[in-house]
Scaffold this active site. Sequence first.
Site, PDB file in Angstrom:
ATOM      1  N   ASN A 207       0.839  -1.187   0.000  1.00 45.71           N
ATOM      2  CA  ASN A 207       0.000   0.000   0.000  1.00 45.71           C
ATOM      3  C   ASN A 207       0.881   1.246   0.000  1.00 45.71           C
ATOM      4  O   ASN A 207       2.114   1.142  -0.081  1.00 45.71           O
ATOM      5  CB  ASN A 207      -0.962  -0.004   1.190  1.00 45.71           C
ATOM      6  N   ASP A 276      -4.063  -6.465   4.119  1.00 47.69           N
ATOM      7  CA  ASP A 276      -5.104  -7.347   4.635  1.00 47.69           C
ATOM      8  C   ASP A 276      -5.053  -8.729   3.995  1.00 47.69           C
ATOM      9  O   ASP A 276      -5.503  -9.718   4.596  1.00 47.69           O
ATOM     10  CB  ASP A 276      -6.480  -6.732   4.386  1.00 47.69           C
ATOM     11  N   LYS A 286      10.300 -15.550 -11.169  1.00 47.86           N
ATOM     12  CA  LYS A 286       9.529 -14.445 -11.739  1.00 47.86           C
ATOM     13  C   LYS A 286       8.485 -14.959 -12.713  1.00 47.86           C
ATOM     14  O   LYS A 286       8.766 -15.815 -13.563  1.00 47.86           O
ATOM     15  CB  LYS A 286      10.469 -13.471 -12.446  1.00 47.86           C
ATOM     16  N   ASP A 306      -5.136 -10.505  11.602  1.00 46.00           N
ATOM     17  CA  ASP A 306      -5.512  -9.156  12.036  1.00 46.00           C
ATOM     18  C   ASP A 306      -4.696  -8.829  13.291  1.00 46.00           C
ATOM     19  O   ASP A 306      -5.053  -9.218  14.404  1.00 46.00           O
ATOM     20  CB  ASP A 306      -7.012  -9.096  12.336  1.00 46.00           C
ATOM     21  N   LEU A 308      -4.084  -6.078  14.972  1.00 46.10           N
ATOM     22  CA  LEU A 308      -4.708  -5.244  15.994  1.00 46.10           C
ATOM     23  C   LEU A 308      -5.736  -6.034  16.804  1.00 46.10           C
ATOM     24  O   LEU A 308      -5.833  -5.877  18.034  1.00 46.10           O
ATOM     25  CB  LEU A 308      -5.369  -4.030  15.336  1.00 46.10           C
ATOM     26  N   LYS A 338     -14.618  -0.544  14.929  1.00 48.28           N
ATOM     27  CA  LYS A 338     -13.326  -1.186  15.167  1.00 48.28           C
ATOM     28  C   LYS A 338     -12.930  -1.142  16.645  1.00 48.28           C
ATOM     29  O   LYS A 338     -12.309  -2.074  17.153  1.00 48.28           O
ATOM     30  CB  LYS A 338     -12.253  -0.518  14.309  1.00 48.28           C
ATOM     31  N   LYS A 342     -12.341  -4.799  18.122  1.00 49.86           N
ATOM     32  CA  LYS A 342     -10.941  -5.161  18.360  1.00 49.86           C
ATOM     33  C   LYS A 342     -10.471  -4.841  19.777  1.00 49.86           C
ATOM     34  O   LYS A 342      -9.279  -4.923  20.063  1.00 49.86           O
ATOM     35  CB  LYS A 342     -10.055  -4.472  17.320  1.00 49.86           C
TER      36      LYS A 342
END
Length: 399
Positions: A207, A276, A286, A306, A308, A338, A342
């Site tokens: 990301n 995620d 490759k 996950d 957290l 959340k 969590k």
Amino acid sequence: MFKDKHILLGVTGGIAAYKAVELLRLLKKAGANVNVIVTKSALKFVGKTTFEVLSENPVLSDLYFDTQSLVKHIDLATWADAAVIAPATANTIAKLAHGIADDALSTTLLAVTAPVMICPSMNTDMYQNIRVQRNLDILETDGWHIIDPDSGVLACKAVGAGRLPDPWFILDRLEAILTRKDLKGKKILVSAGPTVEPIDPVRFVSNHSSGKMGYAIARAAEKRGGTVTLVSGPVNLDAPVGIERIDVETCEQMASQMLSNLDQADIIIKVAAVADYKPIDPKTSKIKKKDNNNKDLCISMTENPDILKLIGEKKTKDQFVVGFAAETDDLEKNALLKIKKKNLDMIAANLVGSSDSGFKADTNKVKLFFRDGSLFDIPLMEKEKVANILIDQVIKKMG
């Protein structure tokens, strides 16, 4: 931290005196009011005019001829919020350690009651001499702050310890000295940056996280007295000073490090933007175009742990856990969900997509949501400032 602070900058006669000019410039840029005191030998390396122009204050080099006030050194000593000697020669260190006051700098420093930071700079053999080390020990025992010199090739061609650290480093350590220590005795575990999940040896899923927000929080916590462990994904950022950094790449590696360090932490701040999902079957070679009969390439993905949520399940009643949420819509709804799902104490949420906040920007704006339903809004500001406000709120909620 430095805005409107009164800083005494002492410069002694070493070749590294030229670095004091850059340190002075950084102090002024940070908003400090700086008075410079030089020894006569320092003026052999850098002229008085340079320091006077940059500091916008007269330079003190002689107690009796540079000013009409015979107690100018007392005035400056009382005025100072902090003093830094960079570079500090063996001669000046010896004087300060034994209370000798025979020039403007040593006489002034004897009257300073504010924090004093000494930055030794000299030949390696001189620095390692038992007498110099004894003098530094005396000053440190007396409560003065000693910054170890860097190692490398010195002006005298010797190789070893003795180089004056870069001005940005000295500024950073001076800021730490002046920062309130409201996290002293606390251990803080921070995650930052992205994770990368390999597709093949040259491609990966990740990301846009730059790690800037997590690193800002780690730096702020260290300066406030905390013992900080930073678990970092791949970023183009230098390791923060005074912090243990653990480098990882994948989500599983980050989860392993976060959970293995969890029991020792008082505060856990999970800032990292963890992927995620990861490819189910990463290739060892490759992927070539000729290996794909169709123009479309399908990669099967599976969900990552996950982190957290795992932390929330393992947290004790004495631990405070903070999560971060980057959302594109329904910010408040997703953040509150959340917190409950969590088992968090606080979540810092922001909308991504704006050029002035989020992943790659140097500024950010976030909303802090708490377990008790309260909300604290942090408007757009530099991430360093956001970090300190976030820590303020953590300390407040912890009581």
